[in-house]
Design a protein around this motif. Structure first.
Motif, PDB file in Angstrom:
ATOM      1  N   MET A   1      21.980  20.660 -31.595  1.00 57.20           N
ATOM      2  CA  MET A   1      22.765  21.511 -32.582  1.00 57.20           C
ATOM      3  C   MET A   1      22.237  21.472 -34.014  1.00 57.20           C
ATOM      4  N   THR A   2      22.754  21.973 -34.827  1.00 59.91           N
ATOM      5  CA  THR A   2      22.829  22.247 -36.774  1.00 59.91           C
ATOM      6  C   THR A   2      23.459  21.943 -37.434  1.00 59.91           C
ATOM      7  N   GLN A   3      23.114  21.386 -38.351  1.00 60.38           N
ATOM      8  CA  GLN A   3      24.542  21.421 -39.290  1.00 60.38           C
ATOM      9  C   GLN A   3      24.726  22.484 -40.103  1.00 60.38           C
ATOM     10  N   LEU A   4      26.033  23.026 -40.449  1.00 60.92           N
ATOM     11  CA  LEU A   4      26.075  23.575 -41.240  1.00 60.92           C
ATOM     12  C   LEU A   4      25.270  23.427 -42.862  1.00 60.92           C
ATOM     13  N   SER A   5      24.862  21.920 -43.179  1.00 61.43           N
ATOM     14  CA  SER A   5      24.870  21.620 -44.795  1.00 61.43           C
ATOM     15  C   SER A   5      23.207  21.262 -44.953  1.00 61.43           C
ATOM     16  N   THR A   6      22.263  22.303 -43.341  1.00 55.88           N
ATOM     17  CA  THR A   6      21.073  22.794 -44.179  1.00 55.88           C
ATOM     18  C   THR A   6      20.893  23.936 -44.736  1.00 55.88           C
ATOM     19  N   LEU A   7      22.228  24.962 -44.492  1.00 53.86           N
ATOM     20  CA  LEU A   7      22.199  26.190 -45.209  1.00 53.86           C
ATOM     21  C   LEU A   7      22.681  25.794 -46.416  1.00 53.86           C
ATOM     22  N   ILE A   8      23.318  24.124 -47.484  1.00 54.56           N
ATOM     23  CA  ILE A   8      23.452  24.300 -48.791  1.00 54.56           C
ATOM     24  C   ILE A   8      22.586  25.303 -49.858  1.00 54.56           C
ATOM     25  N   PRO A   9      21.080  25.013 -49.483  1.00 54.36           N
ATOM     26  CA  PRO A   9      20.157  24.979 -50.232  1.00 54.36           C
ATOM     27  C   PRO A   9      19.950  26.991 -49.851  1.00 54.36           C
ATOM     28  N   LEU A  10      20.868  28.229 -49.217  1.00 51.76           N
ATOM     29  CA  LEU A  10      20.877  29.120 -49.453  1.00 51.76           C
ATOM     30  C   LEU A  10      22.510  29.104 -49.906  1.00 51.76           C
ATOM     31  N   ASP A  25      32.091  22.742 -47.467  1.00 50.95           N
ATOM     32  CA  ASP A  25      33.257  23.849 -47.628  1.00 50.95           C
ATOM     33  C   ASP A  25      33.545  24.910 -47.199  1.00 50.95           C
ATOM     34  N   HIS A  26      32.989  25.748 -48.702  1.00 53.74           N
ATOM     35  CA  HIS A  26      33.161  27.042 -48.280  1.00 53.74           C
ATOM     36  C   HIS A  26      31.848  27.739 -46.598  1.00 53.74           C
ATOM     37  N   LEU A  27      31.221  26.965 -46.752  1.00 49.72           N
ATOM     38  CA  LEU A  27      29.891  27.356 -45.607  1.00 49.72           C
ATOM     39  C   LEU A  27      30.988  27.222 -44.452  1.00 49.72           C
ATOM     40  N   LYS A  28      31.322  25.910 -44.200  1.00 48.99           N
ATOM     41  CA  LYS A  28      32.307  25.896 -43.161  1.00 48.99           C
ATOM     42  C   LYS A  28      33.567  26.614 -42.291  1.00 48.99           C
ATOM     43  N   ARG A  29      34.386  27.217 -43.862  1.00 47.63           N
ATOM     44  CA  ARG A  29      35.045  28.355 -44.078  1.00 47.63           C
ATOM     45  C   ARG A  29      34.136  29.871 -43.282  1.00 47.63           C
ATOM     46  N   TYR A 129      23.686  35.270 -43.632  1.00 50.20           N
ATOM     47  CA  TYR A 129      24.857  36.086 -43.339  1.00 50.20           C
ATOM     48  C   TYR A 129      25.981  35.019 -44.014  1.00 50.20           C
ATOM     49  N   LEU A 130      25.678  33.633 -43.182  1.00 51.97           N
ATOM     50  CA  LEU A 130      26.441  32.902 -43.475  1.00 51.97           C
ATOM     51  C   LEU A 130      26.868  32.785 -44.574  1.00 51.97           C
ATOM     52  N   ALA A 131      25.682  31.671 -45.430  1.00 55.67           N
ATOM     53  CA  ALA A 131      25.176  31.591 -46.629  1.00 55.67           C
ATOM     54  C   ALA A 131      26.618  33.048 -47.794  1.00 55.67           C
ATOM     55  N   ASP A 132      25.639  34.281 -46.628  1.00 57.55           N
ATOM     56  CA  ASP A 132      26.642  34.736 -48.245  1.00 57.55           C
ATOM     57  C   ASP A 132      28.395  35.079 -48.209  1.00 57.55           C
ATOM     58  N   GLY A 133      28.867  35.004 -46.817  1.00 55.09           N
ATOM     59  CA  GLY A 133      30.347  34.446 -47.188  1.00 55.09           C
ATOM     60  C   GLY A 133      30.592  33.189 -47.628  1.00 55.09           C
ATOM     61  N   ALA A 134      29.801  31.973 -47.861  1.00 56.51           N
ATOM     62  CA  ALA A 134      30.386  31.040 -48.819  1.00 56.51           C
ATOM     63  C   ALA A 134      31.074  31.824 -49.944  1.00 56.51           C
ATOM     64  N   ALA A 135      29.198  32.207 -50.360  1.00 55.17           N
ATOM     65  CA  ALA A 135      29.475  32.505 -51.609  1.00 55.17           C
ATOM     66  C   ALA A 135      30.481  33.475 -52.428  1.00 55.17           C
ATOM     67  N   SER A 136      31.076  34.157 -51.291  1.00 55.20           N
ATOM     68  CA  SER A 136      30.965  35.557 -51.964  1.00 55.20           C
ATOM     69  C   SER A 136      32.632  34.729 -52.285  1.00 55.20           C
ATOM     70  N   THR A 137      33.147  33.760 -51.440  1.00 55.32           N
ATOM     71  CA  THR A 137      34.282  33.335 -52.172  1.00 55.32           C
ATOM     72  C   THR A 137      34.031  32.025 -52.274  1.00 55.32           C
ATOM     73  N   LEU A 138      32.897  31.109 -53.393  1.00 57.01           N
ATOM     74  CA  LEU A 138      32.483  30.804 -54.166  1.00 57.01           C
ATOM     75  C   LEU A 138      32.952  31.635 -55.474  1.00 57.01           C
ATOM     76  N   MET A 139      32.385  32.307 -55.501  1.00 56.89           N
ATOM     77  CA  MET A 139      32.289  33.068 -57.112  1.00 56.89           C
ATOM     78  C   MET A 139      33.759  33.300 -57.715  1.00 56.89           C
ATOM     79  N   LYS A 140      34.504  33.101 -56.711  1.00 56.13           N
ATOM     80  CA  LYS A 140      35.762  33.874 -56.557  1.00 56.13           C
ATOM     81  C   LYS A 140      36.572  33.206 -57.263  1.00 56.13           C
ATOM     82  N   MET A 141      36.246  31.550 -57.636  1.00 53.80           N
ATOM     83  CA  MET A 141      36.813  30.301 -57.936  1.00 53.80           C
ATOM     84  C   MET A 141      36.827  30.509 -59.479  1.00 53.80           C
TER      85      MET A 141
END
Length: 186
Positions: A1-10, A25-29, A129-141
């Motif tokens: 299994m892969t941890q979501l933290s591996t996508l933080i660089p993306l 946190d936003h990757l988990k969401r 796509y998951l990184a895009d989802g996290a970025a989309s909510t982060l950029m609204k902060m």
């Protein structure tokens, strides 16, 4: 299994300067939304007549729903007529059959731990796509160096395209196992 933290660089490629905790946190969401919308975490389980048909749910996940149920002969059963499903993921068969197979899906829980193990296939295929989802909510902060409302909408659209692709893949995989119903022409 892969941890979501591996996508933080993306995520950091999309949102420069974002803190690791915010990114995770936003990757988990994004992962939760992706799995719920795409029905990608599909499972199947077989039961014999008389067994308690309690569906197996992975740790840190919840029961999402039943796609369909097949009887011992491979015919699709009708929900409400031949079987019922509880909210907790227990299937009750009302039709007399020696065995049945349940095709269902699960979704991640709302509050995931930081060391959560995500689905390997989903991460390898849909990481961008998951990184895009996290970025989309982060950029609204508001009031952060990575706030960018216009780019947020761009990444949100990419994220939606990603879970639509995954949904199509999941449905196609299920349709291969689902029997075709004969058409009745009058």
């Amino acid at each position: 299994m892969t941890q979501l933290s591996t996508l933080i660089p993306l995520v950091r490629e999309r949102c420069g300067g974002v803190l690791e905790k915010f990114a995770l946190d936003h990757l988990k969401r994004a992962y939760q939304k992706f799995c719920a919308e795409s029905l990608y975490l599909a499972r199947s389980q077989q039961f014999n007549q008389g067994e308690a048909a309690r569906l197996t749910i992975d740790d840190d996940h919840a029961f999402g729903g039943v796609s369909f149920v097949l009887d011992a002969n491979g015919h699709e059963l009708e929900r409400g007529l031949d079987y019922n499903v509880s909210v907790s993921g227990e299937v009750f068969i009302t039709k007399n059959t020696s065995a049945f197979k349940v095709f269902y899906y699960i979704t991640p829980l709302f509050s995931l731990p930081d060391d959560f193990d995500a689905n390997d296939t989903l991460i390898s295929k849909y990481a961008d796509y998951l990184a895009d989802g996290a970025a989309s909510t982060l950029m609204k902060m508001p009031n952060t160096q990575w706030t960018e409302i216009n780019f947020s909408e761009h990444y949100r659209r990419n994220f939606i395209d990603g879970y639509r692709l995954a949904y199509r893949e999941a449905i196609n995989a299920l349709d291969e196992k689902r029997p075709t119903k004969p058409r009745e022409f009058y």
